[in-house]
Write a protein that holds these residues in place. Structure first.
Motif, mmCIF file in Angstrom:
data_model
loop_
_atom_site.group_PDB
_atom_site.id
_atom_site.type_symbol
_atom_site.label_atom_id
_atom_site.label_comp_id
_atom_site.label_asym_id
_atom_site.label_seq_id
_atom_site.Cartn_x
_atom_site.Cartn_y
_atom_site.Cartn_z
ATOM 1 N N TYR A 144 0.663 6.366 11.169
ATOM 2 C CA TYR A 144 1.472 5.371 10.463
ATOM 3 C C TYR A 144 0.609 4.664 9.418
ATOM 4 C CZ TYR A 144 4.594 6.085 14.419
ATOM 5 O OH TYR A 144 5.423 6.643 15.372
ATOM 6 N N SER A 145 1.158 4.504 8.229
ATOM 7 C CA SER A 145 0.448 3.793 7.171
ATOM 8 C C SER A 145 0.616 2.284 7.358
ATOM 9 C CB SER A 145 0.971 4.222 5.802
ATOM 10 O OG SER A 145 2.358 3.936 5.683
ATOM 11 N N VAL A 146 -0.470 1.546 7.127
ATOM 12 C CA VAL A 146 -0.511 0.105 7.400
ATOM 13 C C VAL A 146 -1.094 -0.641 6.207
ATOM 14 C CG1 VAL A 146 -1.374 -1.685 8.959
ATOM 15 C CG2 VAL A 146 -0.934 0.622 9.837
ATOM 16 N N VAL A 147 -0.495 -1.799 5.894
ATOM 17 C CA VAL A 147 -1.097 -2.714 4.920
ATOM 18 C C VAL A 147 -1.289 -4.071 5.584
ATOM 19 C CG1 VAL A 147 -0.072 -1.521 2.950
ATOM 20 C CG2 VAL A 147 1.103 -3.499 3.939
ATOM 21 N N ILE A 148 -2.282 -4.803 5.114
ATOM 22 C CA ILE A 148 -2.617 -6.111 5.684
ATOM 23 C C ILE A 148 -2.434 -7.177 4.616
ATOM 24 C CG2 ILE A 148 -4.388 -7.502 6.803
ATOM 25 C CD1 ILE A 148 -5.709 -4.870 7.694
ATOM 26 N N LEU A 149 -1.580 -8.148 4.899
ATOM 27 C CA LEU A 149 -1.370 -9.284 4.005
ATOM 28 C C LEU A 149 -2.183 -10.462 4.533
ATOM 29 C CD1 LEU A 149 2.512 -9.078 3.486
ATOM 30 C CD2 LEU A 149 0.702 -7.776 2.352
ATOM 31 N N GLY A 150 -3.275 -10.774 3.866
ATOM 32 C CA GLY A 150 -4.172 -11.838 4.308
ATOM 33 C C GLY A 150 -5.480 -11.251 4.807
ATOM 34 N N PHE A 170 -3.374 5.409 12.916
ATOM 35 C CA PHE A 170 -2.996 4.584 11.770
ATOM 36 C C PHE A 170 -3.843 4.920 10.548
ATOM 37 C CE2 PHE A 170 -1.947 2.132 15.564
ATOM 38 C CZ PHE A 170 -0.629 1.802 15.318
ATOM 39 N N PHE A 171 -3.274 4.662 9.385
ATOM 40 C CA PHE A 171 -3.972 4.853 8.126
ATOM 41 C C PHE A 171 -3.955 3.535 7.365
ATOM 42 C CE2 PHE A 171 -3.527 5.696 3.516
ATOM 43 C CZ PHE A 171 -4.773 6.239 3.277
ATOM 44 N N LEU A 172 -5.125 2.978 7.100
ATOM 45 C CA LEU A 172 -5.219 1.726 6.354
ATOM 46 C C LEU A 172 -4.965 2.030 4.882
ATOM 47 C CD1 LEU A 172 -5.848 -1.293 6.281
ATOM 48 C CD2 LEU A 172 -8.279 -0.712 6.089
ATOM 49 N N ALA A 173 -3.790 1.637 4.389
ATOM 50 C CA ALA A 173 -3.368 2.011 3.042
ATOM 51 C C ALA A 173 -3.784 1.005 1.974
ATOM 52 C CB ALA A 173 -1.846 2.185 3.009
ATOM 53 N N ALA A 174 -3.794 -0.304 2.328
ATOM 54 C CA ALA A 174 -4.108 -1.313 1.311
ATOM 55 C C ALA A 174 -4.255 -2.685 1.952
ATOM 56 C CB ALA A 174 -3.024 -1.350 0.239
ATOM 57 N N GLY A 175 -4.805 -3.609 1.179
ATOM 58 C CA GLY A 175 -4.920 -5.004 1.590
ATOM 59 C C GLY A 175 -4.371 -5.906 0.508
ATOM 60 N N CYS A 176 -4.185 -7.175 0.863
ATOM 61 C CA CYS A 176 -3.626 -8.124 -0.099
ATOM 62 C C CYS A 176 -4.133 -9.530 0.204
ATOM 63 C CB CYS A 176 -2.097 -8.092 -0.044
ATOM 64 S SG CYS A 176 -1.284 -9.197 -1.217
ATOM 65 N N TYR A 206 -13.878 -1.012 2.655
ATOM 66 C CA TYR A 206 -12.915 0.008 3.097
ATOM 67 C C TYR A 206 -12.503 0.998 2.011
ATOM 68 C CZ TYR A 206 -12.649 -2.873 7.248
ATOM 69 O OH TYR A 206 -12.976 -3.566 8.387
ATOM 70 N N LYS A 207 -12.876 0.722 0.772
ATOM 71 C CA LYS A 207 -12.557 1.629 -0.343
ATOM 72 C C LYS A 207 -11.064 1.927 -0.430
ATOM 73 C CE LYS A 207 -16.912 2.120 -1.442
ATOM 74 N NZ LYS A 207 -17.520 1.239 -0.423
ATOM 75 N N LYS A 208 -10.269 0.888 -0.236
ATOM 76 C CA LYS A 208 -8.814 1.008 -0.287
ATOM 77 C C LYS A 208 -8.262 0.085 -1.371
ATOM 78 C CE LYS A 208 -8.676 3.678 3.380
ATOM 79 N NZ LYS A 208 -8.243 5.098 3.324
ATOM 80 N N PRO A 209 -7.090 0.400 -1.915
ATOM 81 C CA PRO A 209 -6.488 -0.473 -2.922
ATOM 82 C C PRO A 209 -6.271 -1.879 -2.370
ATOM 83 C CG PRO A 209 -5.315 1.619 -2.784
ATOM 84 C CD PRO A 209 -6.268 1.579 -1.624
ATOM 85 N N VAL A 210 -6.400 -2.864 -3.234
ATOM 86 C CA VAL A 210 -6.217 -4.246 -2.806
ATOM 87 C C VAL A 210 -5.516 -5.016 -3.913
ATOM 88 C CG1 VAL A 210 -8.518 -4.920 -3.603
ATOM 89 C CG2 VAL A 210 -7.380 -6.268 -1.807
ATOM 90 N N PHE A 211 -4.616 -5.908 -3.526
ATOM 91 C CA PHE A 211 -3.759 -6.601 -4.473
ATOM 92 C C PHE A 211 -3.794 -8.102 -4.236
ATOM 93 C CE2 PHE A 211 -2.271 -2.354 -3.695
ATOM 94 C CZ PHE A 211 -1.913 -1.864 -4.931
#
Length: 267
Positions: A6-12, A43-49, A63-68
Motif C-alpha cells: 500500500y502506498s502511504v503519504v505522511i502529512l506532518g 507499505f511504500f512511502l510515497a511522499a511527505g508534506c 528518504y529520497k521521496k517527493p515532499v510538498f
C-alpha cells in the motif's frame, strides 16, 4: 504468497512524523511513522508534506521521496491508499478535509487527539463514515504485546476484577493523559462517567491538566497531573482483587500477586 503493498503519504514531519528517530540507529530504533513505513514490506512511502522548509529538506535527504508544502499540491501528484495525519492537532480537521476528497484513499491514521473539540471529532468521524474511509487513531498501547497479555489475563480471570487505578501524567490530559484514558477503557471497558476533582493550574505548561476520576465498566481510576517543571513522569498503577499491576512510561510492566494471610494484623 504475494504481499499487497500500500502506498502511504505522511502529512506532518514533526517529531512523531519523522523526528524522534532521525539521529538514532536505523537497525535498532523505529519511533516515527516515516521510518516504520519505509522499512515495512507491506507499505511504500510515497511522499511527505510539511509547511516547514527545513523539515521538507531533512525528509528528502533521508528518504529520497517527493515532499510538498501543502496537502493540495501533494495530492495533485500522488494518489496514495493510506494517509497518516501527523500534523499539529489544530490542523487535523483541515488535513482530513484535504484527504477526504481523494477517491483512492482507503485508510486514514491520525495522531491523537483526533481534534481539540468533541464537536470537531464527531464531524470528522461522520465524514469518514460517509465517504467510506477507515479512520484510526494512533493509540499505540493497544497494539503493545504487554498490553495484549494484560487484557488476555483479565478476560481469562487470571487478573480479577473489579479494578482501581491511579495514573500520573504530564503535558495535558488531552495530549498525553489521553493515552491512559484509552488504555484503561481498552482494559476495563467503556467509560461510564468522568468528573473533575480539581482543575489544573493556569500555567501554560499545565493548561488542561486536571485531577479527575474516570469510571469504567469494570473499575475506576484517578488521574493526577505531575509537576512537569521538575521532570516528566507517566505511570499507571492498577490494584485488582488478586494483585497489583504497574505500567511505566517506557512500557515496562510489573505484576505483584497478592499473598494470602491466615490472620490480619493491625499496627
Amino acid at each position: 504468497f504475494p504481499v499487497t503493498i500500500y502506498s502511504v503519504v505522511i502529512l506532518g514531519l514533526g517529531r512523531i512524523g519523522m523526528g524522534y528517530d532521525k539521529a538514532l540507529s536505523k537497525k535498532k530504533y523505529v519511533e516515527t511513522h516515516a521510518r516504520a513505513v519505509h522499512i515495512h514490506p507491506g507499505f511504500f512511502l510515497a511522499a511527505g508534506c510539511d509547511p516547514n522548509k527545513q523539515k521538507r529538506e531533512e525528509f528528502f535527504l533521508q528518504y529520497k521521496k517527493p515532499v510538498f508544502s501543502k496537502p493540495e499540491d501533494l495530492f495533485k501528484k500522488i494518489q496514495p491508499e493510506v494517509v497518516i495525519i501527523a500534523s499539529p492537532t489544530s490542523q487535523h480537521k483541515n488535513s482530513l478535509a484535504a484527504v477526504i476528497r481523494q477517491k483512492k484513499i482507503k485508510v486514514v491514521l491520525c495522531e491523537k487527539p483526533l481534534a481539540e473539540k468533541v464537536s470537531d471529532s464527531a464531524q470528522m468521524i461522520q465524514i469518514c463514515k460517509k465517504m467510506q474511509k477507515e479512520l484510526y487513531i494512533n493509540f499505540i498501547r493497544r497494539a503493545d504485546p504487554g498490553t495484549l497479555e494484560i487484557r488476555k489475563r483479565i478476560q481469562t480471570g487470571k487478573i480479577r476484577k473489579p479494578f482501581k487505578a491511579v495514573v500520573w501524567y504530564c503535558k495535558g490530559l488531552l495530549h498525553n493523559g489521553c493515552h491512559y484514558v484509552d488504555l484503561l477503557s481498552f482494559l476495563f471497558g467503556p467509560i461510564r462517567a468522568a468528573n473533575i476533582i480539581r482543575k489544573g493550574t493556569s500555567e501554560p505548561s499545565m493548561t488542561g491538566s486536571p485531577s479527575c476520576r474516570f469510571d469504567f465498566k469494570d473499575g475506576s481510576a484517578i488521574f493526577i497531573p505531575a509537576n512537569e517543571k521538575n521532570f516528566v513522569h507517566h505511570s499507571c498503577e492498577i490494584v485488582a482483587r488478586n494483585g497489583r499491576l504497574r505500567i511505566e512510561a517506557n512500557g515496562r510492566i510489573f505484576w505483584q500477586a497478592a499473598n494470602s494471610s491466615p490472620k490480619s494484623y493491625v499496627s
